[in-house]
Design an enzyme around this catalytic site. Structure first.
Site, PDB file in Angstrom:
ATOM      1  CE  LYS A 212      -2.515   1.348   3.629  1.00 11.15           C
ATOM      2  NZ  LYS A 212      -3.610   1.448   4.622  1.00 11.15           N
TER       3      LYS A 212
ATOM      4  NE  ARG B 144      -4.859  -1.176   7.111  1.00 13.44           N
ATOM      5  CZ  ARG B 144      -4.150  -0.252   7.726  1.00 13.44           C
ATOM      6  NH1 ARG B 144      -4.658   0.492   8.700  1.00 13.44           N
ATOM      7  NH2 ARG B 144      -2.891  -0.057   7.370  1.00 13.44           N
TER       8      ARG B 144
ATOM      9  CB  THR C  69     -12.703   8.207   7.635  1.00 13.09           C
ATOM     10  OG1 THR C  69     -12.914   9.292   6.745  1.00 13.09           O
ATOM     11  CG2 THR C  69     -12.795   6.892   6.893  1.00 13.09           C
ATOM     12  CD  GLN C  70      -9.672   4.606  10.493  1.00 11.56           C
ATOM     13  OE1 GLN C  70     -10.100   3.700  11.200  1.00 11.56           O
ATOM     14  NE2 GLN C  70      -9.289   4.393   9.242  1.00 11.56           N
TER      15      GLN C  70
ATOM     16  CG  ASP D  28     -14.719  15.803  15.168  1.00 13.96           C
ATOM     17  OD1 ASP D  28     -14.329  14.736  14.664  1.00 13.96           O
ATOM     18  OD2 ASP D  28     -14.355  16.930  14.736  1.00 13.96           O
TER      19      ASP D  28
ATOM     20  CG  ASP E 268       2.618   9.818  21.435  1.00 14.54           C
ATOM     21  OD1 ASP E 268       2.473  10.376  20.326  1.00 14.54           O
ATOM     22  OD2 ASP E 268       3.683   9.861  22.070  1.00 14.54           O
TER      23      ASP E 268
ATOM     24  CE  LYS F  69      -2.011  16.230  30.384  1.00 13.45           C
ATOM     25  NZ  LYS F  69      -1.319  17.324  29.719  1.00 13.45           N
TER      26      LYS F  69
HETATM   27  N1  NAD Z   1      -3.526   3.355  12.957  1.00 13.91           N
HETATM   28  C1  NAD Z   1      -4.032   3.155  11.778  1.00 13.91           C
HETATM   29  O1  NAD Z   1      -4.031   2.049  11.254  1.00 13.91           O
HETATM   30  C2  NAD Z   1      -4.666   4.311  11.065  1.00 13.91           C
HETATM   31  C3  NAD Z   1      -5.270   4.108   9.811  1.00 13.91           C
HETATM   32  C4  NAD Z   1      -5.939   5.181   9.229  1.00 13.91           C
HETATM   33  C5  NAD Z   1      -5.944   6.410   9.853  1.00 13.91           C
HETATM   34  N2  NAD Z   1      -5.294   6.562  11.035  1.00 13.91           N
HETATM   35  C6  NAD Z   1      -5.261   7.828  11.727  1.00 13.91           C
HETATM   36  O2  NAD Z   1      -6.554   8.044  12.287  1.00 13.91           O
HETATM   37  C7  NAD Z   1      -6.771   9.433  12.381  1.00 13.91           C
HETATM   38  C8  NAD Z   1      -8.108   9.778  11.764  1.00 13.91           C
HETATM   39  O3  NAD Z   1      -8.101   9.484  10.370  1.00 13.91           O
HETATM   40  P1  NAD Z   1      -9.417   9.699   9.510  1.00 13.91           P
HETATM   41  O4  NAD Z   1      -9.188   9.074   8.189  1.00 13.91           O
HETATM   42  O5  NAD Z   1     -10.587   9.321  10.313  1.00 13.91           O
HETATM   43  O6  NAD Z   1      -9.395  11.293   9.341  1.00 13.91           O
HETATM   44  P2  NAD Z   1     -10.654  12.273   9.226  1.00 13.91           P
HETATM   45  O7  NAD Z   1     -10.127  13.583   8.744  1.00 13.91           O
HETATM   46  O8  NAD Z   1     -11.732  11.608   8.453  1.00 13.91           O
HETATM   47  O9  NAD Z   1     -11.149  12.426  10.732  1.00 13.91           O
HETATM   48  C9  NAD Z   1     -10.422  13.138  11.700  1.00 13.91           C
HETATM   49  C10 NAD Z   1     -11.425  13.841  12.587  1.00 13.91           C
HETATM   50  O10 NAD Z   1     -10.730  14.400  13.698  1.00 13.91           O
HETATM   51  C11 NAD Z   1     -11.335  15.652  13.985  1.00 13.91           C
HETATM   52  N3  NAD Z   1     -10.385  16.404  14.800  1.00 13.91           N
HETATM   53  C12 NAD Z   1      -9.351  17.200  14.436  1.00 13.91           C
HETATM   54  N4  NAD Z   1      -8.713  17.648  15.531  1.00 13.91           N
HETATM   55  C13 NAD Z   1      -9.354  17.121  16.602  1.00 13.91           C
HETATM   56  C14 NAD Z   1      -9.199  17.223  17.998  1.00 13.91           C
HETATM   57  N5  NAD Z   1      -8.227  17.946  18.546  1.00 13.91           N
HETATM   58  N6  NAD Z   1     -10.074  16.564  18.791  1.00 13.91           N
HETATM   59  C15 NAD Z   1     -11.090  15.831  18.269  1.00 13.91           C
HETATM   60  N7  NAD Z   1     -11.288  15.702  16.949  1.00 13.91           N
HETATM   61  C16 NAD Z   1     -10.433  16.339  16.139  1.00 13.91           C
HETATM   62  C17 NAD Z   1     -11.678  16.235  12.645  1.00 13.91           C
HETATM   63  O11 NAD Z   1     -12.673  17.252  12.747  1.00 13.91           O
HETATM   64  C18 NAD Z   1     -12.176  14.992  11.894  1.00 13.91           C
HETATM   65  O12 NAD Z   1     -13.558  14.823  12.057  1.00 13.91           O
HETATM   66  C19 NAD Z   1      -5.580  10.089  11.708  1.00 13.91           C
HETATM   67  O13 NAD Z   1      -4.628  10.428  12.687  1.00 13.91           O
HETATM   68  C20 NAD Z   1      -5.025   9.007  10.829  1.00 13.91           C
HETATM   69  O14 NAD Z   1      -3.653   9.174  10.546  1.00 13.91           O
HETATM   70  C21 NAD Z   1      -4.670   5.533  11.652  1.00 13.91           C
END
Ligand code: NAD
Length: 322
Positions: free
Chosen positions: A69, A112, A139-140, A161, A230, A234
């Site tokens: 990927k 996934r 999304t997540q 959020d 993280d 904290k």
């Molecule tokens: N660990 C993994 O396997 C994995 C995989 C995909 C995404 N991620 C991570 O998950 C996170 C979310 O990804 P996504 O695709 O859902 O993004 P997204 O942009 O769809 O969602 C992020 C959300 O966080 C909100 N946000 C921003 N700052 C914030 C804060 N201080 N407090 C609360 N909400 C806040 C935004 O308004 C948004 O709704 C990202 O950090 C991404 O890198 C991790």
């Protein structure tokens, strides 16, 4: 020679159920625990502040599936009307190395990752976990709520959020999926976390975050699954956990060395070891357990192979000359 191209619409049209994705992702962790996968820590480039583009190769020996990927995360994208996460996945023929398919990886990443959360929850969360806290309801936040509902008897979600629009969309999603969940909009991270049985954080990953979650907000018996490294937690809150797991210890060490995650004093093992019984899952109702899921290529290969097999069977997608 030809390869199969699958767009986001093609991939999402296959109607793969949450239970099926959880099954293949859990199996990928089982293969990892049994030493049957090859997966080097993912290298990344960072063309803009807080952005990443990661290369994520893996081979699953048990499924005989190989792929890569190429995925990006750009925190500024939502303000441009673009997704934070986007990417492509390539599936290769393990016998010849020839690419079999190129497909959208935005859908794969959304589902996934949430399936890996569900696998962590299955082994680490209290079976009677009813209250979920979601911090970052994009999304997540949405897909994690869907997948966790498959494995836990959730009744209430405390959603936090910084964007009201994201919360509106989150509530629409919960209703649209027919989840029997009461959504409470939390006015602060603390209100969301306090009293929650399971906590998922999915805000942006920041190289220099200003984490807010404190140790004493976290209930006895709670399970924490950060997806944003993280950034929300904290160090003292992480250190206060009775058990700390991650999805891959080498990947965690790599991010710590690169300065993306602050040092973590005690790491008990990885999810592959938990799934295969080499390391204990939850051993009591009062334990506070964290699984910091960084996102692994084995999850993409397992899901990408599932998508490819179904698309071939149903004649979905576009044949392109190589
Ligand atoms: N660990 C993994 O396997 C994995 C995989 C995909 C995404 N991620 C991570 O998950 C996170 C979310 O990804 P996504 O695709 O859902 O993004 P997204 O942009 O769809 O969602 C992020 C959300 O966080 C909100 N946000 C921003 N700052 C914030 C804060 N201080 N407090 C609360 N909400 C806040 C935004 O308004 C948004 O709704 C990202 O950090 C991404 O890198 C991790």
């Amino acid at each position: 020679m030809e390869l199969l191209y699958l767009s986001y619409r093609d991939v999402s049209s296959l109607g793969i159920t949450p239970a099926k994705i959880i099954e293949v992702v859990e199996d990928a962790f089982r293969q990892k625990g049994d030493g049957m996968v090859e997966m080097p820590p993912k290298p990344g480039i960072h063309p803009r502040p807080d952005s990443f583009i990661h290369a994520m190769p893996a081979y699953l020996g048990g499924s005989d599936a190989a792929g890569l990927k190429w995925v990006s995360g750009y925190p500024e994208n939502p303000s441009r009307g673009l997704p934070y996460i986007s990417g492509l996945f390539i599936l290769n023929d393990p016998d010849t190395g020839i690419p079999l398919a190129v497909m959208d990886a935005t859908w794969i990443t959304a589902y996934r990752t949430a399936a890996a959360t569900a696998v962590a929850a299955k082994y680490l969360a209290r079976e009677n976990s009813e209250t979920l806290a979601v911090l970052g309801c994009g999304t997540q936040g949405r897909t994690n709520t869907l997948m966790l509902s498959e494995v836990l008897p959730l009744r209430e979600v405390r959603a936090y959020d910084i964007s009201q629009q994201a919360l509106d969309r989150y509530e629409d999603f919960v209703r649209g999926e027919g989840l029997d969940l009461e959504v409470m909009r939390a006015s602060s991270p603390r209100e969301a976390v306090s009293g929650a049985d399971v906590i998922v954080t999915a805000g942006p990953i920041l190289k220099n975050p200003d984490p807010v979650i404190e140790a004493d907000w976290i209930e006895e018996g709670a399970t924490a699954i950060p997806l944003d490294f993280d950034s929300y937690w904290k160090s003292s809150a992480i250190a206060s956990m009775d058990k700390f797991y991650t999805d891959d210890v080498d990947q965690l060490r790599y991010y710590i060395e690169e300065g993306w995650i602050r040092p973590i004093a005690r790491v008990d093992g990885d999810l592959g070891e938990v799934v295969t019984g080499r390391k204990p899952g939850r051993e009591g109702d009062s334990e506070r357990i964290m699984s910091m899921n960084l996102g692994l290529a084995i999850e993409d290969v397992a899901t990408g192979k599932l998508i490819y097999d179904l698309a071939v069977e149903r004649g979905v997608g576009w044949r392109l000359p190589l």
